[in-house]
Motif scaffolding. Structure first.
Motif, short mmCIF file in Angstrom:
data_model
loop_
_atom_site.label_atom_id
_atom_site.label_comp_id
_atom_site.label_asym_id
_atom_site.label_seq_id
_atom_site.Cartn_x
_atom_site.Cartn_y
_atom_site.Cartn_z
N MET A 1 0.84 -1.19 0.00
CA MET A 1 0.00 0.00 0.00
C MET A 1 0.88 1.24 0.00
O MET A 1 1.61 1.45 -0.93
N ALA A 2 0.80 2.03 1.08
CA ALA A 2 1.51 3.31 1.11
C ALA A 2 2.68 3.27 2.08
O ALA A 2 2.74 2.43 2.97
N THR A 3 3.59 4.20 1.88
CA THR A 3 4.70 4.38 2.80
C THR A 3 4.34 5.54 3.73
O THR A 3 3.99 6.62 3.26
N VAL A 4 4.43 5.29 5.03
CA VAL A 4 4.07 6.27 6.04
C VAL A 4 5.29 6.61 6.88
O VAL A 4 5.96 5.72 7.40
N LEU A 5 5.57 7.90 7.01
CA LEU A 5 6.61 8.37 7.91
C LEU A 5 5.92 8.78 9.20
O LEU A 5 5.03 9.63 9.20
N SER A 6 6.32 8.17 10.30
CA SER A 6 5.71 8.41 11.61
C SER A 6 6.70 9.21 12.46
O SER A 6 7.70 8.68 12.94
N VAL A 7 6.42 10.51 12.62
CA VAL A 7 7.37 11.45 13.20
C VAL A 7 6.98 11.81 14.64
O VAL A 7 5.89 12.34 14.88
N SER A 8 7.88 11.53 15.57
CA SER A 8 7.68 11.94 16.96
C SER A 8 8.48 13.21 17.22
O SER A 8 9.70 13.22 17.09
N GLY A 9 7.78 14.26 17.63
CA GLY A 9 8.42 15.53 17.95
C GLY A 9 8.71 15.68 19.42
O GLY A 9 8.94 16.79 19.90
N SER A 10 8.73 14.59 20.16
CA SER A 10 9.00 14.67 21.60
C SER A 10 10.49 14.63 21.88
O SER A 10 11.21 13.81 21.32
N PRO A 11 10.96 15.48 22.79
CA PRO A 11 12.38 15.46 23.15
C PRO A 11 12.74 14.35 24.15
O PRO A 11 13.90 14.12 24.42
N SER A 12 11.75 13.64 24.67
CA SER A 12 11.98 12.65 25.71
C SER A 12 12.08 11.24 25.15
O SER A 12 11.26 10.82 24.33
N ALA A 13 13.06 10.49 25.65
CA ALA A 13 13.24 9.10 25.23
C ALA A 13 12.14 8.20 25.78
O ALA A 13 11.86 7.13 25.23
N THR A 14 11.49 8.62 26.86
CA THR A 14 10.42 7.83 27.48
C THR A 14 9.06 8.46 27.24
O THR A 14 8.12 8.27 28.00
N SER A 15 8.94 9.18 26.19
CA SER A 15 7.76 9.97 25.85
C SER A 15 6.52 9.13 25.63
O SER A 15 6.55 8.12 24.91
N ARG A 16 5.41 9.58 26.20
CA ARG A 16 4.12 8.96 25.90
C ARG A 16 3.77 9.19 24.43
O ARG A 16 3.18 8.33 23.78
N THR A 17 4.13 10.34 23.92
CA THR A 17 3.84 10.67 22.52
C THR A 17 4.50 9.66 21.59
O THR A 17 3.85 9.09 20.70
N ALA A 18 5.79 9.44 21.77
CA ALA A 18 6.52 8.49 20.91
C ALA A 18 5.96 7.08 21.07
O ALA A 18 5.79 6.36 20.07
N ARG A 19 5.66 6.68 22.28
CA ARG A 19 5.12 5.34 22.50
C ARG A 19 3.75 5.19 21.85
O ARG A 19 3.41 4.14 21.29
N LEU A 20 2.94 6.25 21.94
CA LEU A 20 1.63 6.22 21.30
C LEU A 20 1.78 6.08 19.78
O LEU A 20 1.08 5.30 19.14
N LEU A 21 2.72 6.83 19.21
CA LEU A 21 2.96 6.72 17.77
C LEU A 21 3.37 5.31 17.38
O LEU A 21 2.89 4.76 16.39
N ARG A 22 4.30 4.71 18.12
CA ARG A 22 4.75 3.36 17.78
C ARG A 22 3.59 2.36 17.90
O ARG A 22 3.49 1.41 17.14
N HIS A 23 2.69 2.60 18.86
CA HIS A 23 1.48 1.79 19.01
C HIS A 23 0.60 1.92 17.76
O HIS A 23 0.11 0.92 17.22
N LEU A 24 0.42 3.14 17.28
CA LEU A 24 -0.40 3.38 16.09
C LEU A 24 0.30 2.89 14.82
O LEU A 24 -0.37 2.47 13.87
N ASP A 25 1.63 2.93 14.83
CA ASP A 25 2.41 2.39 13.70
C ASP A 25 2.05 0.93 13.46
O ASP A 25 1.92 0.48 12.31
N ARG A 26 1.89 0.19 14.54
CA ARG A 26 1.56 -1.24 14.41
C ARG A 26 0.19 -1.42 13.74
O ARG A 26 0.01 -2.33 12.94
N ARG A 27 -0.74 -0.54 14.05
CA ARG A 27 -2.07 -0.62 13.42
C ARG A 27 -1.94 -0.35 11.91
O ARG A 27 -2.54 -1.04 11.10
N LEU A 28 -1.15 0.67 11.56
CA LEU A 28 -0.96 0.98 10.14
C LEU A 28 -0.23 -0.14 9.41
O LEU A 28 -0.57 -0.47 8.27
N THR A 29 0.75 -0.75 10.06
CA THR A 29 1.46 -1.87 9.46
C THR A 29 0.51 -3.04 9.24
O THR A 29 0.55 -3.69 8.18
#
Length: 185
Positions: A1-29
């Motif tokens: 299908m499509a190629t999706v770039l999933s960009v986290s703009g959080s400065p934290s390595a333990t960010s909820r934002t980044a973790r949420l994105l990786r969670h949603l990445d799995r749905r897109l995959t």
């Protein structure tokens, strides 16, 4: 299908934002998309803050944006706006670096007072960069995102359902765009 770039703009390595994105990445995959994660915090600060357009990390990030059919942009909200780290990267991309792309803006924050940051701070920038279609974004409260001791992420039921719908709408928009491009090519 499509190629999706999933960009986290959080400065934290333990960010909820980044973790949420990786969670949603799995749905897109699971929906058949190729997902490429990009944590802006991994780009050297001297490249971002020095506006070094020729730095290899900036060149690589720009190439990832060019390659993508769709972009998911996730950011924590600080002082009613998206993160300065994300702003630094967006400033270094070409003026129309999102031309023709389908974009899903997402944000996380501590209070509903920040819910409009997507529409009043982030969406205008994405639009000015030529995004072909910006789908409905979503704001998730920090309290609705739980990270277990093992790193697993859980989203409260109501927000989880809403996020799934937003991601599915993004995926559908990507599928429509890909079909149109295939028909035109």
């Amino acid at each position: 299908m499509a190629t999706v770039l999933s960009v986290s703009g959080s400065p934290s390595a333990t960010s909820r934002t980044a973790r949420l994105l990786r969670h949603l990445d799995r749905r897109l995959t699971a929906q058949g998309h190729e997902v490429i994660p990009l944590d802006v915090r991994t780009i050297p600060a001297e490249a971002l803050l020095g506006a070094d357009f020729r730095h290899p990390a900036i060149v690589e990030a720009t190439a990832l944006f060019e390659r993508a059919d769709g972009v998911v942009i996730g950011t924590p909200v600080y002082k009613a706006a998206y993160s300065g780290l994300l702003k630094s990267l967006l400033d270094l991309l070409p003026q129309y670096g999102l031309a023709g792309k389908t974009v899903l803006p997402l944000a996380t924050g501590g209070t509903t007072a920040h819910v409009l940051a997507i529409d009043y701070a982030l969406r205008p920038v994405l639009s000015s960069m030529g995004a072909g279609h910006i789908v409905q974004g979503w704001f998730t409260l920090d309290k609705d995102i739980a990270v277990g001791d093992d790193g697993t992420l859980t989203v409260a039921p109501g927000p989880a359902e809403a996020l799934a719908q937003v991601v599915d709408q993004f995926s559908e928009a990507l599928g429509s765009r890909t079909a149109l491009l295939a028909a035109a090519g």
